[in-house]
Design a protein around this motif. Structure first.
Motif, PDB file in Angstrom:
ATOM      1  N   ILE A 100     -83.582 -21.727  32.744  1.00 18.10           N
ATOM      2  CA  ILE A 100     -84.933 -21.641  33.301  1.00 18.10           C
ATOM      3  C   ILE A 100     -85.101 -20.232  33.853  1.00 18.10           C
ATOM      4  O   ILE A 100     -84.131 -19.614  34.311  1.00 18.10           O
ATOM      5  N   GLY A 101     -86.303 -19.719  33.775  1.00 20.51           N
ATOM      6  CA  GLY A 101     -86.519 -18.366  34.269  1.00 20.51           C
ATOM      7  C   GLY A 101     -87.989 -18.055  34.449  1.00 20.51           C
ATOM      8  O   GLY A 101     -88.867 -18.867  34.157  1.00 20.51           O
ATOM      9  N   ALA A 102     -88.238 -16.835  34.924  1.00 18.90           N
ATOM     10  CA  ALA A 102     -89.596 -16.348  35.132  1.00 18.90           C
ATOM     11  C   ALA A 102     -89.608 -14.849  34.882  1.00 18.90           C
ATOM     12  O   ALA A 102     -88.599 -14.169  35.077  1.00 18.90           O
ATOM     13  N   GLY A 103     -90.747 -14.360  34.442  1.00 18.89           N
ATOM     14  CA  GLY A 103     -90.850 -12.929  34.179  1.00 18.89           C
ATOM     15  C   GLY A 103     -92.273 -12.546  33.870  1.00 18.89           C
ATOM     16  O   GLY A 103     -93.218 -13.286  34.140  1.00 18.89           O
ATOM     17  N   PHE A 104     -92.397 -11.362  33.272  1.00 23.56           N
ATOM     18  CA  PHE A 104     -93.716 -10.907  32.848  1.00 23.56           C
ATOM     19  C   PHE A 104     -93.584 -10.036  31.612  1.00 23.56           C
ATOM     20  O   PHE A 104     -92.567  -9.398  31.374  1.00 23.56           O
ATOM     21  N   ASP A 105     -94.634 -10.071  30.811  1.00 27.43           N
ATOM     22  CA  ASP A 105     -94.783  -9.200  29.646  1.00 27.43           C
ATOM     23  C   ASP A 105     -95.886  -8.200  29.957  1.00 27.43           C
ATOM     24  O   ASP A 105     -96.864  -8.531  30.638  1.00 27.43           O
ATOM     25  N   TYR A 106     -95.723  -6.989  29.424  1.00 28.24           N
ATOM     26  CA  TYR A 106     -96.774  -5.989  29.507  1.00 28.24           C
ATOM     27  C   TYR A 106     -97.017  -5.454  28.105  1.00 28.24           C
ATOM     28  O   TYR A 106     -96.099  -4.908  27.471  1.00 28.24           O
ATOM     29  N   TRP A 108    -101.190  -7.764  31.154  1.00 30.34           N
ATOM     30  CA  TRP A 108    -100.056  -8.381  31.842  1.00 30.34           C
ATOM     31  C   TRP A 108    -100.041  -9.882  31.586  1.00 30.34           C
ATOM     32  O   TRP A 108    -101.083 -10.513  31.527  1.00 30.34           O
ATOM     33  N   MET A 109     -98.819 -10.451  31.460  1.00 31.59           N
ATOM     34  CA  MET A 109     -98.715 -11.903  31.358  1.00 31.59           C
ATOM     35  C   MET A 109     -97.484 -12.386  32.135  1.00 31.59           C
ATOM     36  O   MET A 109     -96.359 -12.315  31.640  1.00 31.59           O
ATOM     37  N   PRO A 110     -97.682 -12.861  33.365  1.00 25.29           N
ATOM     38  CA  PRO A 110     -96.568 -13.518  34.058  1.00 25.29           C
ATOM     39  C   PRO A 110     -96.325 -14.885  33.426  1.00 25.29           C
ATOM     40  O   PRO A 110     -97.261 -15.523  32.934  1.00 25.29           O
ATOM     41  N   TYR A 111     -95.064 -15.334  33.426  1.00 28.75           N
ATOM     42  CA  TYR A 111     -94.738 -16.606  32.774  1.00 28.75           C
ATOM     43  C   TYR A 111     -93.517 -17.250  33.404  1.00 28.75           C
ATOM     44  O   TYR A 111     -92.754 -16.605  34.128  1.00 28.75           O
ATOM     45  N   ILE A 112     -93.361 -18.541  33.092  1.00 30.14           N
ATOM     46  CA  ILE A 112     -92.128 -19.268  33.369  1.00 30.14           C
ATOM     47  C   ILE A 112     -91.638 -19.785  32.023  1.00 30.14           C
ATOM     48  O   ILE A 112     -92.436 -19.965  31.090  1.00 30.14           O
TER      49      ILE A 112
END
Length: 147
Positions: free
Chosen positions: A95-101, A52-56
């Motif tokens: 601008i945003g935020a999310g996650f990669d799996y 998992w990688m949460p990011y902005i």
């Protein structure tokens, strides 16, 4: 890292209001925006935890937008000289935020919320002055391939 994307949107939004003219007649004005495509180039900052990688992320955004404005009389006919349309490539910020799996070492699933502000543009055409203030809120999901 850096991230860039491009999407064919074909999204539109319209607005219609009733008006009363100086001579007491009624009518309406209609405005419409249509996004042909949009994209962005952003910097992403995240922290990987296992797969998992949460990011902005934030950066520059661009979109091809068609806009139009029409005044109509009570019979629904366009008032002569009171219609305008334009097409423009808008540039703004996002601008945003999310996650990669990471499903595998090369295939990544992504979910993200993104706010984009293209500012506002003033147009003047055919005796009509109008303003386009374009902002979007998107929730995106996707699949990426890492080389």
């Amino acid at each position: 890292g850096a991230d860039t994307d491009w999407v064919w949107g074909d999204m539109d939004e319209s607005d219609k209001h009733s008006v009363t003219y100086n001579d007491g007649q009624t009518g309406s004005f209609q405005g419409k925006l249509k996004e042909q495509w949009a994209g962005s180039t952003r910097a992403r900052i995240g922290y990987a935890v296992d797969r998992w990688m949460p990011y902005i992320a934030g950066g520059v955004a661009y979109a091809k937008v068609d806009s139009s404005y029409r005044m109509k009389d009570s019979a629904g006919k366009v008032v002569p000289g009171f219609s305008a349309s334009d097409s423009d490539t808008l540039v703004g910020w996002t601008i945003g935020a999310g996650f990669d799996y990471a499903m595998t070492d090369h295939i990544v699933l992504r979910a993200e919320y993104r706010y984009t502000d293209f500012g506002d543009e003033d147009y003047s055409k055919n005796n009509v002055k109008y303003n386009v203030d374009y902002k979007t809120n998107d929730f995106r999901v996707g699949v990426a391939y890492k080389f």
